[in-house]
Design a protein around this motif. Structure first.
Motif, PDB file in Angstrom:
ATOM      1  N   LEU A   1       0.705  -1.060   0.025  1.00 22.26           N
ATOM      2  CA  LEU A   1       0.045  -0.106  -0.035  1.00 22.26           C
ATOM      3  C   LEU A   1       0.894   1.232  -0.089  1.00 22.26           C
ATOM      4  CD1 LEU A   1      -2.926  -1.094   2.456  1.00 22.26           C
ATOM      5  CD2 LEU A   1      -3.158  -0.543   0.142  1.00 22.26           C
ATOM      6  N   ILE A   2       2.116   1.343   0.837  1.00 22.38           N
ATOM      7  CA  ILE A   2       2.783   2.261   0.565  1.00 22.38           C
ATOM      8  C   ILE A   2       3.448   2.633  -0.723  1.00 22.38           C
ATOM      9  CG2 ILE A   2       5.150   3.284   1.628  1.00 22.38           C
ATOM     10  CD1 ILE A   2       4.402   1.895   4.287  1.00 22.38           C
ATOM     11  N   LEU A   3       3.875   1.263  -1.290  1.00 22.29           N
ATOM     12  CA  LEU A   3       4.378   1.642  -2.508  1.00 22.29           C
ATOM     13  C   LEU A   3       3.334   1.835  -3.440  1.00 22.29           C
ATOM     14  CD1 LEU A   3       6.465  -1.540  -2.962  1.00 22.29           C
ATOM     15  CD2 LEU A   3       7.390   0.721  -2.873  1.00 22.29           C
ATOM     16  N   SER A   4       2.129   1.420  -3.712  1.00 30.15           N
ATOM     17  CA  SER A   4       1.063   1.850  -4.550  1.00 30.15           C
ATOM     18  C   SER A   4       0.520   2.870  -4.275  1.00 30.15           C
ATOM     19  CB  SER A   4       0.218   0.648  -4.749  1.00 30.15           C
ATOM     20  OG  SER A   4      -0.536   0.560  -3.538  1.00 30.15           O
ATOM     21  N   GLU A   5       0.279   3.294  -2.917  1.00 28.40           N
ATOM     22  CA  GLU A   5      -0.734   4.641  -2.524  1.00 28.40           C
ATOM     23  C   GLU A   5       0.317   5.646  -2.377  1.00 28.40           C
ATOM     24  OE1 GLU A   5      -4.067   4.941  -2.876  1.00 28.40           O
ATOM     25  OE2 GLU A   5      -4.232   2.816  -3.390  1.00 28.40           O
ATOM     26  N   TYR A   6       1.332   5.845  -1.764  1.00 28.71           N
ATOM     27  CA  TYR A   6       2.323   6.811  -1.715  1.00 28.71           C
ATOM     28  C   TYR A   6       3.412   7.020  -2.720  1.00 28.71           C
ATOM     29  CZ  TYR A   6       5.770  10.159   0.123  1.00 28.71           C
ATOM     30  OH  TYR A   6       6.635  10.946  -0.073  1.00 28.71           O
ATOM     31  N   PHE A   7       3.899   6.198  -3.125  1.00 29.61           N
ATOM     32  CA  PHE A   7       4.945   6.525  -4.074  1.00 29.61           C
ATOM     33  C   PHE A   7       4.397   6.424  -5.441  1.00 29.61           C
ATOM     34  CE2 PHE A   7       8.038   4.658  -0.910  1.00 29.61           C
ATOM     35  CZ  PHE A   7       8.891   5.533  -0.912  1.00 29.61           C
TER      36      PHE A   7
END
Length: 138
Positions: A93-99
C-alpha cells in the motif's frame, strides 16, 4: 470537425504515453510475492518515465520493506503466513498509494500487461519454495 480533432489528439497522446504497470499490479505483486517484486515494477515505471533517481529510491525502499518483513516474521516465536501477508499488504500500500501517486499523479496512463512479470516472478519464487519444502527440519 472539432470532435474529430479531439479524438485525434487523444489518440496521439495515448501513442506518446509511457506504458506503466498499474497500482493494482504493484500492490498485488507486493502482497503475493514480496514488496521487492512490487518495487521492481514501480522502478520499471519510473525508469520508463526517465526518473532514474526516484527509481533507485523506490528499489532501495522496497528492499528495506522486504528485509523488515523477514526480520519481523522470523523474530516471532511462531511465524504465520497471515502476518507475512499483512506486512506485505502494508508495504504494498505504501508503494502503490504513496510512491505511485507521488510520481504518477494523473490517471491517464496506458498500462502494461503483467503476464511476463508474473511468469518471471513465479520462476524466481519456485526455487525458494522448493528449498523450504524439501529442507530438512530440525
Amino acid at each position: 470537425m472539432k470532435e474529430e480533432n479531439n479524438s485525434t489528439t487523444t489518440e496521439l497522446n495515448q501513442g506518446n504515453a509511457v506504458k506503466i504497470y498499474s497500482k493494482k499490479a504493484i500492490l498485488g505483486f507486493s502482497i503475493i510475492f514480496a514488496p521487492i517484486f512490487g518495487g521492481v515494477l514501480l522502478r520499471q515505471n519510473l525508469i520508463d518515465d526517465n526518473k532514474k533517481k526516484e527509481a533507485n529510491i523506490v528499489l532501495v525502499t522496497s528492499i528495506l520493506f522486504t528485509i523488515l518483513t523477514i526480520l519481523i516474521v522470523n523474530s516471532m516465536e511462531k511465524a504465520t503466513s497471515l502476518l507475512t501477508y499483512l506486512l506485505n499488504m502494508g508495504w504494498g500500500l505504501i508503494l502503490s498509494e504513496y510512491f505511485f501517486k507521488k510520481y504518477f499523479p494523473d490517471n491517464s496512463h496506458v498500462y502494461k500487461n503483467i503476464w511476463k512479470s508474473l511468469f518471471i516472478s513465479i520462476a524466481i519464487t519456485i526455487p525458494f519454495l522448493l528449498a523450504i519444502i524439501y529442507s530438512p527440519s530440525e
